[in-house]
Design an enzyme around this catalytic site. Structure first.
Site, PDB file in Angstrom:
ATOM      1  N   HIS A   1      14.712 -34.461  -3.075  1.00  0.00           N
ATOM      2  CA  HIS A   1      13.467 -34.561  -3.839  1.00  0.00           C
ATOM      3  C   HIS A   1      12.333 -33.887  -3.083  1.00  0.00           C
ATOM      4  O   HIS A   1      12.289 -33.919  -1.840  1.00  0.00           O
ATOM      5  CB  HIS A   1      13.102 -36.031  -4.081  1.00  0.00           C
ATOM      6  CG  HIS A   1      14.000 -36.708  -5.077  1.00  0.00           C
ATOM      7  ND1 HIS A   1      14.276 -36.166  -6.308  1.00  0.00           N
ATOM      8  CD2 HIS A   1      14.677 -37.889  -5.010  1.00  0.00           C
ATOM      9  CE1 HIS A   1      15.082 -36.990  -6.971  1.00  0.00           C
ATOM     10  NE2 HIS A   1      15.348 -38.039  -6.200  1.00  0.00           N
TER      11      HIS A   1
ATOM     12  N   CYS B   1      12.437 -29.690  -6.242  1.00  0.00           N
ATOM     13  CA  CYS B   1      11.450 -29.483  -7.296  1.00  0.00           C
ATOM     14  C   CYS B   1      10.102 -29.075  -6.705  1.00  0.00           C
ATOM     15  O   CYS B   1       9.801 -29.367  -5.551  1.00  0.00           O
ATOM     16  CB  CYS B   1      11.265 -30.759  -8.105  1.00  0.00           C
ATOM     17  SG  CYS B   1      12.467 -30.943  -9.416  1.00  0.00           S
TER      18      CYS B   1
END
Length: 807
Positions: free
Chosen positions: A392, A441
């Site tokens: 993440h 991301c």
């Protein structure tokens, strides 16, 4: 012996074509091979792939066998596994051909020129290695020597008819090779050679006399190098070649051959010739390695200016180090699947490019910061540094942040690792190349309102950022069985080995992603760079000329890859249990047990591991498993089980959190013949702190300003925060730990004087499958996640793919 652990793709074009021809038949061909390889699920072909194999016959040059071999190669099928499958399907011709290709006949001892008196006796010896049967055939000139059918040719009593040149033909079925020529001379009692009037044998006067000196050469990368030094002596001479004053392990013959040279093979060569009584040295010669003709030939210009291909050869790294981090099991966020497989594949690829790789899974905030500090200690002037992160992440106002597994639900930059800060610290090490590959991301984090202000970056023109996706966009993974791959790595792994400027290589990855239907318009690689030189990940390593610095760097890296010794445990009942260790990642270790010996009156027995030191990440349901796959490992079975003996496997994760020595109990359970009761014996084993646990990553490191400015010299190095108590300028010598193990060790090939010379454990190569073929159209279907089978059948939709990098 040949390396059967290599992938099928390492075979030459001609060898693959020959094998394909042998497999293009109905009775014993590619269909039978496709059925047998399914013993390992990752090699199973889908129905669509089998149909594609069949349709190859419709084209003029199509080959079903070649198509199947290419698919197996993409899934990193080893030559050894292919050989076993061919044996099971009893394809004897293919087995023989593959064996001849991988294990050709190699002459290990050449016949030597001999001098003897008339009536005497000489023995010419030619020995070869390779799979049996090996046959020998001796010739004198063009005439076959009667009775010369063995490795030794005995001549005597000698007459003028024996004088001449001899050669030996070594063959195995249709495969053969010839030895070097050896001369037999008769010497009369007055010292003259028979058939000559006044010539004397120099070798008899001086002991050893070199009659043919090696010559300086200039060869291109990828070509073969051949140096020859021929001497006459009595007793026959022996040879030892030296490269830059260091002995060449394989250079024990009068001819030194290097089949595929690289820039590491350049330098000075000489040959020591000796026998029991004398020793002489050849003239030193210089070998120059020019760029190969295949390197970037399209950029050559007609003028006399230096070509870009030659500029590539002039660039080098003083060393190459890489830190790979993959976070999956988040405490407060959705867990991910792809980072484990992605980090594993990147580790194997970068190892082949001579990177010192530290690969870590599931790090919290403190462990990530400590790991980066250790990574910085490996950097120095001219070193290539590469950092890869999968997990993440987010980006605010041009600043990228990597999210640790313990980040709270509403995390901010204080809970994450700041990429630009790592870059600034890398610049302070005066690195030759800084590469960041961020597989995460880049959506905005609305909880993080005030971004940190980066310090002033230096204008170094050596920075490359490869983002898996664009600003304010997400990255995705592809599910396949129990494993996954990120889209970015699925394309990157096909290009990362290319001998190109790193930005050119990443541009090609971006183009590949752009041609794929499932990524077009949804995920696109973004490249940011100020790299002004044609530096590539494939650049050679050239020492900086400071052996103390190199020694310190090698030692620092080796500390994180210490494996316990393999050992045999003797139990009172007479059972011998083998205990072995292998590294899957720098913080993940496999322990396996095998029963080596048991008394005849014991019917059955097994050895289980239990009572592990507290603090380890151990899933009891996946411990003491009969296969590596059941234990959750990516390692191929043949790495740890070269024999047919059964074993049990336990996978230990999170070694970076180990605060004490690793201790566990080996519980032996056995049953005597004709007795129903099971008996148990236990032994406690202490193996020290393996792999990255030695670095104590759970401990806070020095403040950034101080740790970044620590000078990397040999004396200050020993005082670094990475060293546990007892570690100084030398490597630890304990009873319970050593560098490496028999099954997964690698000796660092470019050691300099004064450097550590032990063997060091590294994660072994992966046999995982490729995710998908980007050259084929891939329609989209709606599904919550993206199973691997649907990828192969091209019947899924991207819009509902599981995205794995959202913050």
């Amino acid at each position: 012996m040949g390396d059967w652990n290599q992938c099928i793709g390492t075979l030459s074009e001609g060898a693959r074509s020959k094998l394909a021809d042998m497999l293009d038949n109905v009775n014993c061909g590619w269909r039978q091979l496709a059925n047998i390889v399914t013993e390992q699920p990752r090699f199973q072909c889908s129905e669509k792939e089998m149909t594609c194999c069949s349709l190859q016959v419709l084209t003029a040059t199509g080959s079903p066998g070649r198509y199947l071999l290419e698919k197996l190669s993409e899934r990193t099928c080893t030559l050894g596994f292919l050989l076993e499958c061919l044996k099971k399907m009893e394809h004897h011709d293919a087995v023989q051909y593959l064996t001849d290709v991988i294990e050709p006949i190699r002459i290990t001892e050449e016949p030597q020129t001999q001098h003897a008196a008339e009536g005497g006796r000489v023995v010419l010896v030619c020995k070869a290695s390779g799979p049996a049967p090996i046959d020998y055939q001796w010739f004198r000139g063009k005439e076959e020597v009667l009775g010369g059918s063995g490795p030794e040719l005995v001549l005597g009593p000698l007459t003028l008819a024996h004088q001449g040149h001899y050669i030996c033909r070594v063959n195995r079925r249709d495969n053969f090779t010839f030895s070097k020529w050896a001369q037999v001379r008769l010497v009369r009692t007055d010292g003259s050679s028979a058939g000559a009037t006044s010539s004397f044998s120099p070798s008899l006067e001086t002991g050893v006399h070199i009659v043919h000196q090696p010559q300086s050469q200039a060869v291109a990368e990828g070509e073969s190098l051949c140096l020859e030094c021929f001497a006459e002596a009595n007793p026959p001479p022996q040879y030892q070649w030296y490269h830059n004053k260091q002995p060449v392990p394989t250079g024990k013959d009068r001819t030194l051959r290097i089949l595929c040279v690289t820039t590491a093979d350049r330098g000075q060569y000489s040959c020591k010739v000796f026998n029991l009584y004398h020793e002489v040295w050849s003239n030193p010669v210089l070998v120059k390695i020019d760029p190969g003709s295949c390197i970037d030939a399209s950029f050559r210009e007609e003028n006399h200016a230096p070509s870009p291909s030659r500029q590539i050869s002039e660039l080098y790294a003083t060393d190459k180090v890489a830190l790979l981090m993959g976070n999956m099991n988040y405490l407060h966020h959705r867990p991910l699947r792809a980072p484990m497989a992605d980090v594993h594949e990147m580790t194997n690829l970068l190892r082949q490019l001579d990177f010192k790789v530290v690969s870590l899974l599931d790090l919290n905030w403190q462990e990530m910061h400590s790991a980066v500090t250790e990574f910085l200690l490996l950097l120095d002037k001219g070193v290539y540094g590469l950092l890869y992160f999968a997990g993440h992440g987010y980006e605010n106002y041009g600043n990228s942040f990597m999210v640790p597994i313990d980040a709270p639900a509403s995390y901010t930059s204080d809970n994450c690792l700041w990429v630009q800060d790592v870059l600034q610290r890398m610049q302070e090490r005066e690195t030759g190349l800084n590469v960041f590959l961020l597989d995460m991301c880049r959506k905005r984090n609305l909880n993080d309102g005030v971004p940190p202000q980066p310090g002033q970056l230096k204008v170094t023109a050596n920075i490359v950022f490869g983002y898996a996706t664009c600003v304010d966009a997400e990255a995705f993974e592809v599910n396949k069985d129990d494993l996954s791959n990120g889209i970015f790595i699925s394309f990157l792994k096909r290009r990362v080995m290319e001998d190109e400027k790193v930005t050119v290589m990443l541009d090609r990855v971006a183009e590949d992603m752009g041609r794929c239907d499932i990524t077009r318009g949804r995920q696109a690689l973004e490249l940011r760079s100020n790299l002004s030189e044609r530096r590539a990940l494939t650049d050679r390593i050239q020492s900086s000329g400071c052996p103390e610095t190199a020694s310190a760097r090698n030692l620092q890296w080796a500390i994180a890859h210490v494996l316990p010794d393999s050992r045999n445990l003797q139990f009172d009942c007479g059972v011998t249990v083998q205990l072995g260790f292998a590294a899957e990642f720098s913080n993940v270790m496999i322990i396996y047990t095998r029963i080596l010996e048991k008394p005849k009156d014991i019917e059955s027995c097994s050895a289980h591991l239990t009572d592990f030191t507290e603090g380890l990440d151990l899933d009891l349901k996946m411990s003491n498993q009969e296969t590596l796959l059941d234990a959750g490992s990516l390692l191929p079975l043949e790495i740890l089980q070269p024999t047919e003996l059964p074993g049990l496997y336990t996978r230990l994760k999170g070694l970076q959190r180990l605060r004490k020595e690793l201790t566990f109990t080996v519980c032996l359970q056995y049953q005597y013949t004709n007795l129903d009761e099971e008996v148990q014996e236990r032994q406690t084993v202490v193996v020290g702190k393996p792999l990255v646990s030695k670095l104590n990553l759970y401990e806070p490191r020095l403040p950034r300003s101080l740790s970044a400015s620590v000078s990397f010299d040999f004396h200050s190095f020993s005082q670094s925060s990475s060293f546990p108590e007892g570690f100084g300028s030398s490597f630890p010598d304990t009873e319970n730990s050593s560098i490496g193990s028999a099954s997964t060790t690698w000796s660092y090939y470019s050691l300099q004087p004064g450097e550590y010379k032990g063997s060091i454990s590294i994660p072994v190569e992966d046999d995982s499958r490729a995710v998908f073929d980007s050259d084929l159209p891939q329609p989209l279907t709606s599904s919550k996640s993206l199973p691997h089978g649907q990828v192969e059948d091209h019947t899924y939709r991207f819009s509902n793919m599981q995205n794995y990098h959202s913050y």
